[in-house]
Design an enzyme around this catalytic site. Sequence first.
Site, short mmCIF file in Angstrom:
data_model
loop_
_atom_site.label_atom_id
_atom_site.label_comp_id
_atom_site.label_asym_id
_atom_site.label_seq_id
_atom_site.Cartn_x
_atom_site.Cartn_y
_atom_site.Cartn_z
N ASP A 130 -5.34 -7.42 5.70
CA ASP A 130 -6.55 -6.84 5.12
C ASP A 130 -7.52 -7.97 4.76
OD1 ASP A 130 -8.33 -5.19 3.87
OD2 ASP A 130 -6.95 -4.40 2.37
N LYS A 152 4.45 -15.35 3.65
CA LYS A 152 4.55 -16.18 2.44
C LYS A 152 6.04 -16.33 2.17
CE LYS A 152 2.47 -18.18 -1.10
NZ LYS A 152 1.75 -19.45 -0.96
N ASP A 180 -10.98 -9.77 7.21
CA ASP A 180 -12.35 -9.84 6.69
C ASP A 180 -12.85 -11.28 6.73
OD1 ASP A 180 -12.49 -7.15 6.19
OD2 ASP A 180 -13.21 -7.37 4.13
N ASP A 229 -1.73 -18.72 2.65
CA ASP A 229 -2.76 -19.55 2.00
C ASP A 229 -3.28 -20.61 2.97
OD1 ASP A 229 -0.11 -20.36 1.79
OD2 ASP A 229 -0.39 -21.48 -0.06
N TYR A 261 0.82 -1.22 0.00
CA TYR A 261 0.00 0.00 0.00
C TYR A 261 0.85 1.26 0.00
CZ TYR A 261 -3.66 -3.26 1.34
OH TYR A 261 -4.53 -4.31 1.37
#
Length: 358
Positions: A249, A193, A253, A225, A142
């Site tokens: 992020d 990751k 959710d 993952d 970001y």
Amino acid sequence: MTSYKIAVLAGDGIGPEVVGMAVRVLKTISKKTGVGFEMEEAPVGGCACDATGNPLPEATLKLAKKSDAVLLGAVGGPKWEGLDYSVRPERALLGLRAELGLFANLRPAVVFSPLVEASTLKREVIEGIDLMVVRELTGDVYFGKPRGVEILPNGEKRGTNTMVYTTKEIERIAKVAFELARKRKKKLCSVDKANVLECTELWRFVVSQVHKNYADVLLSHMYVDNCAMQLIRNPKQFDVVVTTNLFGDILSDEAAMLTGSIGMLPSASLNEKSLGLYEPIHGSAPDIAGKNLANPIATILSVGMMLDYSFGLKNEAGLIKKAVENVLNKGLRTADIYTQGFQKVGTKEMGEAICKEL
Ligand code: NAD
């Protein structure tokens, strides 16, 4: 009488509706306990852009900086989607995070027992979930440079964003997560990751280094993952999860949906001096804005986190949580958490019921 300054930035869409209810809760707490809250409103997001051409006007930023805490609703909506990225409502959030140095985003996912049936998952999978996602908030793709869309010599376009983390940035978020885990069940899972992204290989290394000062906390590492899968398969294995901005992020959710509705989840974003910005994790929900349909509980619980993390008012924070639980136990449900047999209510009725309970 102790008094705290709160900047109230309601924003767009359902923002003003849900923030309105959270402000009422603060006023009720004040009446009940004598703690003072000086609340001052300012525009942010799309409405601020309409009024001043800037989604984060100077005056709003100034107010946020001189306050003890910031209460934010949500920003954005279809009206502003065509605008240049530099003046999109969402830029206000990135601006506030950067200007206030809010690097740690705390997102608890707790399943209230009266709401077990509202989740799309089975009772045995979700009953008793109490986890906290700690998302790094000021680094990663970001903010990393280079970024942007360029035109190549052959006329094709190329979009670039860059994942960046420094040792210091990883250390400070790891410390927040270890400290939190220490006060909870002493389990921390760091998500990365590292098998394919060098940046998160560094993340894993630094988190392991910080762990040396927190030997009482059990640290595990998980690829993102796998974590996405484990959150659905067996969410109760998690206590505190710490991860990067982008992964956090998405995972937060996902964790939200375990609890039944995005309308139930609060969040806190803290800087190094415990100045905090408190907001529901949902967006401006343009599809239901202005219809008295939004669930105000996420914002009301965000105010609870504000009392706890920024003002140290643990008792008062507990009162808010208890009032929410009692109202749910009495059978009141906004549309997003409604199942047959319960009493469907609107934003206002839910907010008022929580105030009455307090
Ligand atoms: P959203 O969170 O606004 O809505 C997703 C879905 O959840 C919608 O169906 C909505 O009706 C529902 N929902 C959200 N909050 C609810 C609540 N309190 N009660 C009941 N239902 C609720 O996400 P989106 O639709 O992807 O985004 C809409 C706008 O919000 C976009 O402009 C986006 O950029 C912005 N956004 C802002 C923030 C923020 O301000 N922090 C966060 C996410 C999205």
